[in-house]
Design an enzyme around this catalytic site. Sequence first.
Site, PDB file in Angstrom:
ATOM      1  CG  HIS A 120      31.721 -16.481  11.397  1.00 39.33           C
ATOM      2  ND1 HIS A 120      30.378 -16.206  11.301  1.00 39.33           N
ATOM      3  CD2 HIS A 120      31.918 -17.659  10.743  1.00 39.33           C
ATOM      4  CE1 HIS A 120      29.786 -17.169  10.605  1.00 39.33           C
ATOM      5  NE2 HIS A 120      30.698 -18.059  10.268  1.00 39.33           N
ATOM      6  CG  HIS A 134      28.065 -21.171  12.317  1.00 42.66           C
ATOM      7  ND1 HIS A 134      28.810 -22.213  11.819  1.00 42.66           N
ATOM      8  CD2 HIS A 134      28.304 -20.133  11.480  1.00 42.66           C
ATOM      9  CE1 HIS A 134      29.476 -21.825  10.755  1.00 42.66           C
ATOM     10  NE2 HIS A 134      29.189 -20.563  10.533  1.00 42.66           N
ATOM     11  CG  ASP A 162      21.808  -0.777  27.412  1.00 42.73           C
ATOM     12  OD1 ASP A 162      21.253   0.332  27.323  1.00 42.73           O
ATOM     13  OD2 ASP A 162      21.720  -1.508  28.416  1.00 42.73           O
ATOM     14  CG  HIS A 168      27.152 -17.865   7.039  1.00 38.84           C
ATOM     15  ND1 HIS A 168      28.131 -17.280   6.269  1.00 38.84           N
ATOM     16  CD2 HIS A 168      27.806 -18.693   7.888  1.00 38.84           C
ATOM     17  CE1 HIS A 168      29.319 -17.766   6.629  1.00 38.84           C
ATOM     18  NE2 HIS A 168      29.144 -18.610   7.614  1.00 38.84           N
ATOM     19  CE1 TYR A 213      26.717  -1.071  33.247  1.00 38.43           C
ATOM     20  CE2 TYR A 213      28.392  -1.666  31.644  1.00 38.43           C
ATOM     21  CZ  TYR A 213      27.575  -2.003  32.712  1.00 38.43           C
ATOM     22  OH  TYR A 213      27.635  -3.262  33.230  1.00 38.43           O
TER      23      TYR A 213
END
Length: 224
Positions: free
Chosen positions: A99, A101, A124, A164, A218
């Site tokens: 997580h 910001h 991709d 958020h 890749y």
Amino acid sequence: MSLDASIKEIRQQVADLHAELPRNDLVVWTAGNVSARVPGHDLLVIKPSGVSYDEITADAMVVTDLHGNLVDGDRKPSSDTAAHAYVYRNLPHVNGVVHTHSTYATAWSARGEAIPCVLTMIADEFGGEIPVGPFALIGDDSIGQGIVETLRDHRSPAVLMRNHGVFTIGRSARDAVKAAVMCEDVARTVHISRQLGNPIPIAPADIDSLYARYQNVYGQEPAA
């Protein structure tokens, strides 16, 4: 490997991966977190709440069950633990959650707008647009529900939770960190492109082709 040895290894991995968040300008102060599932057990390792990135060590990491209850550690788990735990309970293929910001991606979330697939890098890594999840309050598993609801049937490993920030998932915690880094990079590039005019979408068939190549061809073959 014993459970204790596995937890020790995951604690070190999670501590090391946290360093990638400030290094890539994805977080400020104590915001953001990385977690990893403990393989073969209903446990996760995550950053403790409100701890500075300068203070992050393997020993500082905490262990909880998949309902966010503290199992090992002497600090309170991240305030996002319930969200991470909900993801692990409901998406068994996920072994890492991140997580942030980060500025540009969070700006898209503040608008409630998905990042369109107008770059080969987006095709991709994300297999299409980077979607927006619902608004949810912090503290229980509401955010986790929004993440799962949005990503369960989506190729993207990233979701912009409205108003958020960014949550990413991966087959490993490292994969989830990579998705967070790439999400911010493309969010910035697409923002700049829109200042210049209208970005050109990539055709769905080309998105599928790019995604298949990147995900399956890749990079290097795993060592035998």
